[in-house]
Scaffold this motif. Structure first.
Motif, mmCIF file in Angstrom:
data_model
loop_
_atom_site.group_PDB
_atom_site.id
_atom_site.type_symbol
_atom_site.label_atom_id
_atom_site.label_comp_id
_atom_site.label_asym_id
_atom_site.label_seq_id
_atom_site.Cartn_x
_atom_site.Cartn_y
_atom_site.Cartn_z
ATOM 1 N N ARG A 73 -4.395 -30.452 37.252
ATOM 2 C CA ARG A 73 -5.641 -30.487 38.021
ATOM 3 C C ARG A 73 -5.383 -30.312 39.508
ATOM 4 O O ARG A 73 -6.144 -29.650 40.220
ATOM 5 C CB ARG A 73 -6.377 -31.792 37.754
ATOM 6 C CG ARG A 73 -6.975 -31.881 36.362
ATOM 7 C CD ARG A 73 -7.620 -33.220 36.114
ATOM 8 N NE ARG A 73 -8.679 -33.501 37.085
ATOM 9 C CZ ARG A 73 -9.351 -34.651 37.142
ATOM 10 N NH1 ARG A 73 -9.052 -35.614 36.277
ATOM 11 N NH2 ARG A 73 -10.301 -34.834 38.036
ATOM 12 N N GLN A 124 -4.924 -26.619 40.727
ATOM 13 C CA GLN A 124 -6.046 -25.735 41.021
ATOM 14 C C GLN A 124 -6.137 -25.420 42.512
ATOM 15 O O GLN A 124 -6.667 -24.381 42.902
ATOM 16 C CB GLN A 124 -7.345 -26.385 40.539
ATOM 17 C CG GLN A 124 -7.404 -26.565 39.029
ATOM 18 C CD GLN A 124 -8.629 -27.337 38.592
ATOM 19 O OE1 GLN A 124 -9.536 -27.578 39.391
ATOM 20 N NE2 GLN A 124 -8.682 -27.734 37.333
ATOM 21 N N ASP A 178 -5.233 -23.420 31.441
ATOM 22 C CA ASP A 178 -6.289 -23.682 32.418
ATOM 23 C C ASP A 178 -5.965 -23.053 33.773
ATOM 24 O O ASP A 178 -6.866 -22.556 34.467
ATOM 25 C CB ASP A 178 -6.482 -25.192 32.583
ATOM 26 C CG ASP A 178 -6.979 -25.845 31.296
ATOM 27 O OD1 ASP A 178 -7.499 -25.115 30.427
ATOM 28 O OD2 ASP A 178 -6.840 -27.072 31.155
ATOM 29 N N TRP A 192 -6.525 -19.243 34.078
ATOM 30 C CA TRP A 192 -7.953 -18.910 34.125
ATOM 31 C C TRP A 192 -8.521 -19.114 35.521
ATOM 32 O O TRP A 192 -9.331 -18.336 36.002
ATOM 33 C CB TRP A 192 -8.705 -19.759 33.104
ATOM 34 C CG TRP A 192 -10.174 -19.458 33.039
ATOM 35 C CD1 TRP A 192 -11.172 -20.163 33.618
ATOM 36 C CD2 TRP A 192 -10.792 -18.355 32.381
ATOM 37 N NE1 TRP A 192 -12.383 -19.575 33.365
ATOM 38 C CE2 TRP A 192 -12.180 -18.461 32.600
ATOM 39 C CE3 TRP A 192 -10.314 -17.283 31.625
ATOM 40 C CZ2 TRP A 192 -13.090 -17.544 32.097
ATOM 41 C CZ3 TRP A 192 -11.225 -16.378 31.121
ATOM 42 C CH2 TRP A 192 -12.594 -16.511 31.357
ATOM 43 N N LEU A 208 -14.588 -19.841 39.448
ATOM 44 C CA LEU A 208 -14.927 -21.059 38.736
ATOM 45 C C LEU A 208 -14.202 -22.267 39.308
ATOM 46 O O LEU A 208 -14.639 -23.397 39.143
ATOM 47 C CB LEU A 208 -14.593 -20.902 37.247
ATOM 48 C CG LEU A 208 -15.051 -22.013 36.304
ATOM 49 C CD1 LEU A 208 -16.565 -22.129 36.323
ATOM 50 C CD2 LEU A 208 -14.546 -21.767 34.895
ATOM 51 N N VAL A 221 -15.502 -26.052 39.403
ATOM 52 C CA VAL A 221 -14.819 -27.118 38.690
ATOM 53 C C VAL A 221 -14.378 -28.221 39.636
ATOM 54 O O VAL A 221 -14.437 -29.407 39.323
ATOM 55 C CB VAL A 221 -13.619 -26.551 37.912
ATOM 56 C CG1 VAL A 221 -12.805 -27.670 37.279
ATOM 57 C CG2 VAL A 221 -14.099 -25.571 36.852
ATOM 58 N N SER A 244 -15.892 -26.969 28.584
ATOM 59 C CA SER A 244 -15.666 -25.568 28.922
ATOM 60 C C SER A 244 -16.356 -24.656 27.910
ATOM 61 O O SER A 244 -16.671 -25.069 26.794
ATOM 62 C CB SER A 244 -14.172 -25.275 28.931
ATOM 63 O OG SER A 244 -13.625 -25.447 27.634
ATOM 64 N N PRO A 245 -16.613 -23.396 28.292
ATOM 65 C CA PRO A 245 -17.207 -22.460 27.323
ATOM 66 C C PRO A 245 -16.371 -22.303 26.063
ATOM 67 O O PRO A 245 -16.914 -22.181 24.965
ATOM 68 C CB PRO A 245 -17.287 -21.155 28.121
ATOM 69 C CG PRO A 245 -17.358 -21.584 29.552
ATOM 70 C CD PRO A 245 -16.507 -22.814 29.634
ATOM 71 N N SER A 281 -14.362 -24.561 24.680
ATOM 72 C CA SER A 281 -14.542 -25.764 23.868
ATOM 73 C C SER A 281 -15.912 -25.773 23.205
ATOM 74 O O SER A 281 -16.052 -26.174 22.043
ATOM 75 C CB SER A 281 -14.362 -27.011 24.733
ATOM 76 O OG SER A 281 -14.597 -28.178 24.000
ATOM 77 N N LEU A 295 -25.067 -23.778 29.688
ATOM 78 C CA LEU A 295 -23.730 -23.215 29.821
ATOM 79 C C LEU A 295 -23.750 -21.693 29.911
ATOM 80 O O LEU A 295 -22.958 -21.094 30.632
ATOM 81 C CB LEU A 295 -22.874 -23.663 28.640
ATOM 82 C CG LEU A 295 -21.362 -23.519 28.801
ATOM 83 C CD1 LEU A 295 -20.866 -24.417 29.921
ATOM 84 C CD2 LEU A 295 -20.666 -23.899 27.502
#
Length: 740
Positions: free
Chosen positions: A374, A377, A408, A411, A543, A547, A628-629, A631, A671
Motif C-alpha cells: 500500500r 502506491q 495491485d 495496475w 486509479l 484509491v 475492486s472490479p 473482486s 462500480l
C-alpha cells in the motif's frame, strides 16, 4: 463432612441453623451462614433452608444481614411464597436507624425477582428518595430503574416518580445526581431518554468537577443532547470543559473530545485545535499497559488520521510494534503506520515493516507485506526492492502475499511492470493458496508476452487442474490462458484446447462451465473479436489517486467518536444496533412524553427554540470497505441471485453520472456503468450492510419501459436485502421526481 451435593449436607446445615447453642454464639452462627453461601455458589441447592435463613436476618450484625439478603435474592424466584415472609423483614429494616441497614434492605428488596414485587417496593423507594442519608438516596434512585425493569410491559411511566427524579438532579450528593441521569435514561428509554434542556445542561456543567471520572464521562455523554443557543454560550461551555482535554482518565478524555467536536461542528479550526491539544493524552492512551485500552485508543487515533494525517507524523515511532503485543494490536499499528508515511519517514517505516515480514505468525507477516504494498502506491521504487528481496526467502505465505501485491502495484504503477515480470520467474513453486494462485495467473495472462516461462507455468497448472478445488482459480486460469493465446498463440494453442475441453465436458461448477463456453464461442467469432473483448487495458495509474485515502471532514465521523464504531467498524456496529431493535420517535411524541422538570423550567422563548430532533431508523448500508472490479466480478459469478425487482423506467429518466452521485450519498457504490444510449444499458452496484456484502445489477433494455434489478449477497440476510432495495427504489423515484 458428608459428600458435597448430598441431602445430608443440607440437613446438617439446617440442624446447625436451628440449634439454639449455635444461634447464641454470633461468630459460630455467622460461620454456618457462610457455609450456606459457599455451597450455594458451588451449585448445591440449599433452598430448603429458606425459612431458617429468613430468621437469621433478625440481627444487628451488618455482615450477617448482607449474607442473608444475598441468599434471599438468589432463591426468591424459586420460593415466591416464602419470599413474602422476607419482605416483612426487609420492610422493617428499611426503617432502621442505621442508614447502611436501610440502604442494604432497600437494595435487596429491589433485587427480588418474584411476581407482584412492585407493589411492595414502591413505597420504600419513594421514602428512600427523600431519605436524609445520601447512600439510601443513591440506592433508591437506582431502585426506580429496577422497578421499571420489573414492569417491561407497562405502557405508562409514573409521571410523579419521573418528576421526583428530575428534582433530585439538584441533590447535593454528586453520585445521586449521576444515578438520576442513569435511572431516567432507563425509565424513559421508549420516549427518547432523559431530556437535557438549558437549565439542566448548565447545572451539570457546574457540578461536573465534583464527580468521579466515571460520573464525569457519563455527564459529558448526556451533554451531547444539548445544543447551545448562541456562539457565546457555545464558547463558554468549551472554556468550562477545557481542562478535561488533559484528563488522565481515558473515558473522560474521549467523552470530552467527542463533545468538543460535536459542539464545534460549524468551526473546523476549533476542531483541529482540539485534536491538536488532545494529541498527548491520546498517545499516552495508545501506549497504556492495559491491552484493551491501548487497542481502543489506537482505533480512535486511526479515525482521527482520516482527517488530520499529519497530526501524529512526528510521533510515528510510538506506533512501532512490540514483540510482546498481541497480533490484533500489531495489525492496527501497521494500518496507522501506512497513514503516517511521508517523505521524511518512509525509509524508517519501510525498514520496520520489513522486519515484521519475517514474523513467526504468517498472518502478521502477510499483513506487513500488504502494508508495504500500500505504501508502494506512492513510493514504488523503495517498496519494490523490499518485495523482490522477500521472494528470496522462498516461504509460501510470504511469496503468496508478495505476488498479490505485485498484481495491485502493476495496475496502479505501470513503471513497476518490468521489475515484476523479472521477479516472477521461478516463484510458482512456492504459491499454494488460492489468493496467491489467482494473482500469479492474472499476471501471467496480462503480461505473458514479457515473462518467458508464462506458457509453461500455465500449462503445469492446467495439467493439475483436476486437483484444483477453487472455482475462482479456474475462472482466472481460463481468462489468463485466453489472453496469453492472443500474444503467444503457438505456445498456447494446445493447452487452451485441453483447458476448454475439460471445463466444458468435465467441470461441475456452472460458472466455470459457462465461462469456458463463452470463450469457446468467442473464439469462433475470430481472433479480432476476441481481442476486442479481452484486450483491455493493463493498468490504470489514475486509479491511484482515487484509491489513496483523501482527507475527509471531521464532522463525517465526529458522531462516531467515543463509541464502538472505530473498534467494530461501521458495518458490524450497525448490524449490532439493528439486532437490538431501533426505535423511531417523532418530535410530537417526544413533546407529549416530556415531563415537567422541577427546578429546571425553561422560558417560553427557550422552549420554542429548542426543538427535539426526531430519531429515525435508517437502513444500515455502507460502501466501506471498498471492493475492486476484479473482486466484484469473481463474487458476482460465484453467487446466486437472491432477489429480482422490476421498477418502471422511461428513456431519459436519469443520466448515469447523476444516478451514480445520488447512489453515493445513499451509501451504495456504483462500480461500473454502460455508456449512455447503449443497449442493453447496465450498471453494477455494491454495498455492505448487516455483516453481509450486497451486489446488484441494473438492466435496462430499449424495448421495455422497466428497469430490472438483480441482487446477490454473500451471507443470507433478508433484512439487509430489503433495506438495500428500499434505498435503491427511493433513489430512483427521487431522480424521477427531480426530473419532472
Amino acid at each position: 463432612m458428608p459428600y458435597l451435593g448430598s441431602e445430608e449436607t443440607v440437613k446438617e446445615l439446617n440442624r446447625a441453623l436451628s440449634n439454639p447453642n449455635v444461634q447464641s454464639d454470633k461468630l459460630r452462627y455467622r460461620n454456618v451462614i457462610l457455609k450456606v453461601i459457599k455451597y450455594m455458589t458451588q451449585g448445591l441447592d440449599v433452598s430448603p433452608l429458606f425459612m431458617e435463613m429468613v430468621k437469621a436476618s433478625a440481627t444487628v450484625d451488618i455482615v450477617q444481614k448482607k449474607l442473608v439478603y444475598l441468599y434471599m435474592c438468589s432463591y426468591a424466584a424459586l420460593k415466591p411464597d416464602l419470599a413474602l415472609l422476607a419482605i416483612n423483614t426487609l420492610h422493617k429494616d428499611c426503617a432502621d436507624r442505621n442508614p447502611m441497614v436501610r440502604g442494604l434492605a432497600l437494595r435487596s428488596m429491589c433485587s427480588l425477582r418474584m411476581p407482584g414485587i412492585t407493589e411492595y417496593i414502591q413505597h420504600p423507594i419513594l421514602m428512600g428518595l427523600r431519605d436524609k442519608a445520601a447512600y439510601v438516596r443513591r440506592v433508591a434512585v437506582l431502585g426506580c430503574a429496577k422497578m421499571r425493569n420489573l414492569q417491561p410491559d407497562a405502557e405508562i411511566v409514573d409521571a410523579a416518580l419521573v418528576n421526583e427524579l428530575y428534582g433530585l438532579l439538584r441533590d447535593p450528593d454528586p453520585v445521586v445526581m449521576v444515578n438520576c441521569l442513569r435511572a431516567l435514561e432507563e425509565m424513559l428509554k421508549q420516549e427518547g431518554g432523559v431530556v437535557i434542556n438549558k437549565p439542566i445542561a448548565h447545572h451539570l456543567l457546574n457540578r461536573i468537577k465534583d464527580l468521579d471520572p466515571w460520573g464525569q464521562s457519563e455527564v459529558l455523554t448526556f451533554l451531547l443532547r444539548y445544543t447551545p443557543r448562541t456562539e457565546e454560550e457555545l464558547f463558554d461551555i468549551l472554556n468550562l470543559l477545557d481542562d478535561f482535554l488533559h484528563s488522565v482518565h481515558s473515558g473522560v478524555l474521549a467523552a470530552t473530545i467527542c463533545l468538543f467536536l460535536r459542539l464545534s461542528s460549524a468551526h473546523p479550526a476549533v476542531q483541529a485545535d482540539v485534536l491538536e491539544r488532545a494529541r498527548g493524552p491520546l498517545l499516552s492512551a495508545s501506549t497504556a499497559q492495559c491491552r484493551e485500552l491501548r487497542f481502543a485508543a489506537l482505533c480512535h487515533v486511526q479515525q482521527i488520521l482520516r482527517s488530520l494525517p499529519s497530526l501524529f507524523a512526528e510521533q510515528y515511532k510510538k506506533f512501532f510494534c512490540s514483540y510482546s503485543e498481541p497480533n490484533y494490536i500489531k495489525f492496527r499499528k501497521m494500518e496507522i503506520l501506512i497513514e503516517l508515511v511521508n517523505d521524511n519517514n518512509v525509509a524508517v517505516i519501510l525498514e520496520e515493516l520489513r522486519a515484521y515480514c519475517t514474523d513467526i505468525s504468517p498472518e502478521l507477516a502477510q499483513a506487513a507485506i500488504f502494508a508495504i504494498g500500500r505504501i508502494g502506491q506512492n513510493y514504488s521504487e523503495k517498496c519494490m526492492s523490499i518485495l523482490t528481496s522477500l521472494l528470496g526467502l522462498k516461504q509460501e505465505h510470504i511469496t503468496s502475499a508478495v505476488v498479490q501485491m505485485f498484481r495491485d502495484l502493476v495496475w496502479l504503477c505501470p513503471q513497476c511492470t518490468d521489475l515484476v515480470c523479472q521477479a516472477l520467474v521461478d516463484c510458482e513453486d512456492y504459491i499454494l493458496d488460492s489468493e496467491g494462485k489467482q494473482a500469479l495467473i492474472w499476471l501471467l495472462g496480462v503480461y505473458g508476452d514479457q515473462i518467458p516461462n508464462a506458457p509453461y507455468v500455465l500449462e503445469d497448472i492446467i495439467d493439475n487442474l483436476k486437483t484444483e478445488a477453487t472455482p475462482l482459480v479456474k475462472l482466472e486460469l481460463l481468462t489468463a490462458t485466453m489472453r496469453l493465446f492472443l500474444v503467444r498463440p503457438a505456445e498456447t494453442q494446445d493447452m487452451l484446447g485441453r483447458l476448454l475441453h475439460y471445463c466444458i465436458e468435465e467441470e461441475s461448477h456452472m460458472a466455470v462451465r459457462d465461462r469456458s463456453l463463452f470463450y469457446y464461442r468467442l473464439l469462433q467469432c475470430g481472433v479480432d473479436e476476441t481481442r476486442k473483448v479481452l484486450g483491455s487495458i493493463k493498468s490504470d495509474p489514475f486509479l491511484g489517486g482515487i484509491v489513496s485515502q483523501q482527507q475527509e471532514p471531521v464532522n463525517n465521523w465526529a458522531s462516531d467518536f467515543n463509541s464502538l464504531v472505530p473498534i467494530y467498524g461501521k458495518n458490524q456496529w450497525e448490524a449490532i444496533k439493528s439486532a437490538r431493535g431501533s426505535m423511531s420517535l417523532s418530535t410530537e411524541e417526544q413533546e407529549e412524553v416530556q415531563p415537567d422538570l422541577p427546578g429546571f423550567e425553561e422560558t417560553e422563548q427557550e422552549a420554542t427554540t429548542s426543538s427535539s430532533k426526531a430519531v429515525h431508523f435508517e437502513p444500515c448500508l455502507s460502501t466501506s470497505p471498498p471492493i475492486s472490479p476484479l473482486s466484484f466480478e469473481q463474487k458476482w459469478l460465484t453467487l446466486q441471485p437472491c432477489r429480482q425487482v422490476v421498477v418502471s423506467w422511461e428513456e431519459g429518466d436519469c443520466a448515469p453520472n447523476i444516478l451514480q452521485d445520488a447512489l453515493s450519498h445513499s451509501n451504495i457504490c456504483a462500480l461500473a456503468f454502460s455508456k449512455p444510449h447503449t443497449w442493453p444499458w447496465k450498471a453494477y452496484l455494491y454495498s455492505h450492510g448487516m455483516n453481509t456484502l450486497i451486489l446488484a445489477e441494473l438492466l435496462l433494455n430499449s424495448s421495455t419501459d422497466s428497469l430490472q434489478i438483480t441482487v446477490k449477497q454473500e451471507k443470507d440476510n433478508k433484512e439487509a436485502v430489503d433495506s438495500f432495495i428500499c434505498v435503491l427504489e427511493k433513489v430512483i423515484e427521487m431522480m424521477k421526481s427531480s426530473k419532472t
